[in-house]
Scaffold this motif. Structure first.
Motif: not given
Ligand SMILES: *Cc1c(COP(=O)(O)O)cnc(C)c1O
Length: 420
Positions: A280-284, A33-39, A67-68, A390-392
């Motif tokens: 911390x950034x990518x796990x969840x 989830x892109x929004x989660x990475x950004x958050x 993409x990440x 896949x990235x959403x």
């Protein structure tokens, strides 16, 4: 917090129902989830407010997908790399080389040359022999190499042995007690610009105490080094903050609590701070989406055989890691199951005796918290295709790494002439 939620009874990544991705791409598949990475990047940056302008160098090894990296580069993050390959991936994805930290115990002359020529923020040295080699390479290439020593503070991180890096017997860094002598040695080497001190004591830390103990030792060392005439301007405090895997356990310290501790411990240091968060950034920000192949009777519990295996997600086999397992379309029933993959290894076991959503053959399930140290470690063991990713992004999604299928794996091998 992440953006994987049930909507109308179906698990979504942001606004995309996971069954749509499974239908289109097949399973197993990683979904980010892109929004989660950004958050996560923003939450950490806010938690570190008031610490000057710290460099947040995302630890690429956690999830090196282009993409990440591009998502995080656009958030202004730098990169912590541990190989020439990671350096090249980071630069290719748009990370500013001036924000790249190069870590790792085994840097080769070629890797040093690559980073010197492309530019970087700092090499974190892990031995005197490495410092000597870097000095030679810097001299050859006519560039100055900005360096810090990674010191080993000898504190127990209280995490799994395989992800503890800061006790005396670990391979990482130089013993903090020998740092004075080591800095004196490298100060005399041509081509090196001594600028910092670095520390990283382990991963998935669930208490701030070992971090604080390590940082205090670093603070004392910075004082001593400055008194000895070394211009220490950078303190790299590493990564390691844990993330919640199991909602049944107390959550690890929040980024906010971490930031408070860092502000308290580092006040008066007068150094630029560097952080190297990975998990911390990518796990969840990721899940591994898989389909149940069949349910096989077991002595104590049934075996739920899913189409993901240890080659796709190695953490349970490697670290005894616990991943939350959920049905994508739960119908309310519960079961106790042993969740296993198809690989011919007993270690290919994701969970034993797990209380979970009821699932049967054909159902989709997810492994949560699979954005870090997951796809990055995947392999093709048992001649299984390499897992796609896949990235959403809102209601949109894209394949960011296609499945590397068996045809491509077969084509990568070569028969020697004498077998042809
Ligand atoms: C792996 C690693 C990190 C990231 O660790 P996380 O636990 O994912 O935050 C940071 N720095 C170094 C040197 C590492 O090896």
């Amino acid at each position: 917090m992440d953006h994987f939620d049930l909507k109308d009874g179906v698990l979504h990544a942001e606004d995309v129902p996971l069954p749509a991705i499974a239908e289109a791409v097949g399973t197993p598949v990683y979904v980010y989830s892109r929004a989660t990475l950004v958050r996560h990047a923003r939450v950490l940056r806010e938690a570190l407010a008031g610490l000057g302008d710290p460099l947040i160098a995302y630890a690429v090894k956690a999830n090196p997908n282009a993409a990440v990296l591009a998502t995080l580069a656009r958030e202004g993050l730098g990169a912590d790399v541990v190989s020439g390959g990671e350096y090249r991936r980071a630069v290719a994805a748009g990370v500013d080389p001036a924000k790249i930290v190069f870590s790792g115990v085994g840097k080769t002359a070629d890797e040093m040359r690559l980073a010197l020529e492309g530019g970087l923020f700092q090499f974190n040295l892990e031995s005197l022999a490495e410092a000597e080699l870097l000095s030679e390479v810097a001299f050859e290439t006519g560039r100055e190499a900005p360096v810090a020593f990674r010191v080993n503070p000898d504190v127990a991180a209280g995490t799994h042995a395989k992800i503890t890096t800061g006790t005396a017997d670990n391979k990482f860094g130089i013993p903090i007690g020998e740092a004075g002598e080591a800095y004196a040695r490298i100060a005399a080497l041509p081509g090196l610009k001594v600028q910092g001190v670095a520390v990283h004591i382990g991963s998935q830390l669930t208490s701030l105490d070992p971090l604080e103990a390590a940082f205090r030792k670093v603070g004392t060392l910075i004082d001593a080094l400055r008194r000895a005439g070394h211009p220490i301007a950078v303190a790299d405090l590493g990564g390691g903050l844990g993330v919640p895997y199991d909602p049944g356990h107390a959550p690890p310290p929040s980024p906010l609590a971490y930031g408070d501790m860092v502000r308290r411990v580092t006040s008066g240091w007068g150094a630029q701070l560097v952080f190297e968060p990975g998990r911390l950034i990518a796990g969840n920000a990721g899940v591994l989406l898989t389909r149940v192949i069949r349910v096989k009777p077991g002595v104590s519990h049934p075996f739920l055989v899913v189409d993901a295996a240890m080659n796709d997600l190695m953490r349970p086999a490697l670290y005894d890691a616990w991943h939350r397992i959920e049905a994508v379309a739960p119908h309310g029933g519960r079961m106790t199951a042993n969740v296993v993959g198809p690989v011919c290894e007993t270690g290919d076991t994701f969970a034993m005796g797990r209380e979970m959503d009821a699932a049967e053959a054909g159902d989709l399930v997810v492994f949560r918290t699979a954005g870090a140290y997951a796809a990055a470690m995947s392999s093709t063991y048992n001649s299984r295709p390499l897992t796609p990713e896949v990235m959403v992004n809102g209601a949109d999604w894209a394949v960011v790494r296609p499945r590397i299928d068996i045809d491509r794996l077969i084509a990568a091998d070569r028969l020697p002439a004498w077998l042809g």
